[in-house]
Write an enzyme that holds these catalytic residues in place. Structure first.
Site, PDB file in Angstrom:
ATOM      1  N   ASP A 259       0.814  -1.214   0.000  1.00 22.57           N
ATOM      2  CA  ASP A 259       0.000   0.000   0.000  1.00 22.57           C
ATOM      3  C   ASP A 259       0.847   1.264   0.000  1.00 22.57           C
ATOM      4  O   ASP A 259       2.050   1.208   0.238  1.00 22.57           O
ATOM      5  CB  ASP A 259      -0.961   0.001   1.200  1.00 22.57           C
ATOM      6  CG  ASP A 259      -0.317  -0.530   2.490  1.00 22.57           C
ATOM      7  OD1 ASP A 259       0.925  -0.607   2.554  1.00 22.57           O
ATOM      8  OD2 ASP A 259      -1.061  -0.864   3.422  1.00 22.57           O
TER       9      ASP A 259
ATOM     10  N   HIS B 106      -7.221  -5.064  10.285  1.00 24.30           N
ATOM     11  CA  HIS B 106      -6.942  -4.717   8.883  1.00 24.30           C
ATOM     12  C   HIS B 106      -5.657  -5.384   8.399  1.00 24.30           C
ATOM     13  O   HIS B 106      -4.741  -5.625   9.185  1.00 24.30           O
ATOM     14  CB  HIS B 106      -6.944  -3.199   8.651  1.00 24.30           C
ATOM     15  CG  HIS B 106      -5.783  -2.444   9.223  1.00 24.30           C
ATOM     16  ND1 HIS B 106      -5.929  -1.380  10.088  1.00 24.30           N
ATOM     17  CD2 HIS B 106      -4.442  -2.572   9.040  1.00 24.30           C
ATOM     18  CE1 HIS B 106      -4.737  -0.902  10.390  1.00 24.30           C
ATOM     19  NE2 HIS B 106      -3.823  -1.602   9.788  1.00 24.30           N
TER      20      HIS B 106
ATOM     21  N   ASN C 116      -7.499  -3.422  14.456  1.00 21.08           N
ATOM     22  CA  ASN C 116      -8.895  -3.726  14.105  1.00 21.08           C
ATOM     23  C   ASN C 116      -8.987  -4.876  13.103  1.00 21.08           C
ATOM     24  O   ASN C 116     -10.037  -5.133  12.531  1.00 21.08           O
ATOM     25  CB  ASN C 116      -9.595  -2.473  13.556  1.00 21.08           C
ATOM     26  CG  ASN C 116      -8.922  -1.935  12.295  1.00 21.08           C
ATOM     27  OD1 ASN C 116      -7.981  -2.551  11.790  1.00 21.08           O
ATOM     28  ND2 ASN C 116      -9.405  -0.818  11.792  1.00 21.08           N
TER      29      ASN C 116
ATOM     30  N   GLU D 162      -9.760  -2.087   5.577  1.00 19.35           N
ATOM     31  CA  GLU D 162     -10.347  -1.807   6.882  1.00 19.35           C
ATOM     32  C   GLU D 162     -11.613  -2.651   7.071  1.00 19.35           C
ATOM     33  O   GLU D 162     -12.179  -3.143   6.089  1.00 19.35           O
ATOM     34  CB  GLU D 162     -10.717  -0.319   6.967  1.00 19.35           C
ATOM     35  CG  GLU D 162      -9.544   0.637   6.757  1.00 19.35           C
ATOM     36  CD  GLU D 162      -8.670   0.786   7.998  1.00 19.35           C
ATOM     37  OE1 GLU D 162      -8.846   0.020   8.965  1.00 19.35           O
ATOM     38  OE2 GLU D 162      -7.803   1.672   7.986  1.00 19.35           O
TER      39      GLU D 162
HETATM   40  C1  F6R Z   1       1.572  -1.853   6.170  1.00 21.18           C
HETATM   41  C2  F6R Z   1       0.167  -2.224   6.266  1.00 21.18           C
HETATM   42  C3  F6R Z   1      -0.581  -2.298   7.547  1.00 21.18           C
HETATM   43  C4  F6R Z   1       0.237  -2.772   8.745  1.00 21.18           C
HETATM   44  C5  F6R Z   1      -0.638  -2.767  10.014  1.00 21.18           C
HETATM   45  C6  F6R Z   1       0.165  -3.134  11.235  1.00 21.18           C
HETATM   46  O1  F6R Z   1       2.019  -1.836   4.834  1.00 21.18           O
HETATM   47  O2  F6R Z   1      -0.383  -2.459   5.257  1.00 21.18           O
HETATM   48  O3  F6R Z   1      -1.698  -3.114   7.368  1.00 21.18           O
HETATM   49  O4  F6R Z   1       0.718  -4.058   8.501  1.00 21.18           O
HETATM   50  O5  F6R Z   1      -1.191  -1.507  10.204  1.00 21.18           O
HETATM   51  O6  F6R Z   1       1.072  -2.105  11.493  1.00 21.18           O
HETATM   52  P1  F6R Z   1       2.194  -2.260  12.611  1.00 21.18           P
HETATM   53  O7  F6R Z   1       3.118  -3.323  12.147  1.00 21.18           O
HETATM   54  O8  F6R Z   1       2.868  -0.898  12.632  1.00 21.18           O
HETATM   55  O9  F6R Z   1       1.499  -2.585  13.885  1.00 21.18           O
END
Ligand code: F6R
Length: 241
Positions: free
Chosen positions: A67, A138, A136, A143
């Site tokens: 992303d 995701h 959450n 989301e």
């Molecule tokens: C990152 C992404 C997000 C993260 C998620 C967890 O490219 O797509 O889905 O993997 O937000 O983030 P952290 O590892 O910072 O807890």
């Protein structure tokens, strides 16, 4: 699903990096999907070490990332492209022409999403996708929703994600409101998935996603249907499993 529990965040990174390294050693031209965030940093550190000691060669590896924020140029230190340069790309011998990234500054987001899907398909699909998981549930920027997105798309970020990300920006007003992201369908088409989870704050969502009902309200729960998922988590993140 295969689960590995490790004693520490660093060990989690070593284990996840070993799996990615095995993939690349067995198929040097592997197509690897990468993630940003705090969870994969120890994995990238281990991959960098393996490359430095000569065990791993990235020269033929092709990469796609999950992303990117809409509107942030690559030069912005909060862009995901910048993060990847800083945490992996500039430390390994990946060929820059083999790195494909969603262009957050595109004038035509729809077209950019189509281009990305076509580029992944043209490489024969993703061999191994690395994921983190949000509080959450995701994955990438998928989301909680009433449906699973099939392909790469532009998403409006939820308030909780904007709140979670504001620590990286000067003020909450600077946090981008939109992102381009692989869809759940894009992720599920990867032949192998490795998901890393660290810390006690992830314990509840890891349990819900991997042992609860499969629902788009918990996007990561769809991974229960994937034939080749490896969850690598430290003791805290897996404490409720
Ligand atoms: C990152 C992404 C997000 C993260 C998620 C967890 O490219 O797509 O889905 O993997 O937000 O983030 P952290 O590892 O910072 O807890």
């Amino acid at each position: 699903m295969q689960t590995y529990q490790t004693l520490s965040y660093d060990d989690m990174g070593k284990k996840a990096a070993s799996i990615i390294a095995s993939q690349i050693i067995l198929k040097p031209s592997s197509v690897i999907g990468l993630a940003t965030g705090s969870s994969p940093i120890s994995t990238y550190k281990s991959l960098i070490s393996l490359c430095a000691e000569g065990t791993l060669d990235f020269s033929q590896v092709k990469t796609f990332n999950l992303d990117e924020y809409v509107g942030l140029p690559v030069s912005n230190d909060q862009s995901y492209r910048y993060f990847m340069e800083d945490n992996l790309f500039k430390h390994v011998n990946v060929d820059p022409s083999n790195i494909d990234f969603l262009q957050g500054t595109t004038a035509d987001p729809q077209q950019e999403c189509k281009r990305y899907e076509a580029a992944i398909a043209a490489q024969g699909g993703i061999d191994l996708q690395l994921l983190g998981i949000g509080h959450n549930g995701h994955i990438a920027f998928n989301e909680p929703s009433d449906h699973f997105e099939y392909a790469t798309f532009m998403v409006e970020l939820t308030q909780s994600t904007i709140e979670a990300n504001k620590r990286f920006f000067a003020s909450i007003d600077d946090v981008p409101r939109k992102a381009l992201t692989m869809g759940i369908g894009t992720i599920m088409k990867a032949r192998k998935i490795v998901i890393v989870a660290t810390g006690s704050d992830k314990a509840e969502i890891v349990k819900t996603a991997f042992t609860g009902p499969i629902t788009p309200q918990v996007p990561a729960s769809i991974l229960q249907l994937h034939p080749d998922v490896t969850l690598v988590g430290d003791t805290e993140a897996l404490s409720l499993m």
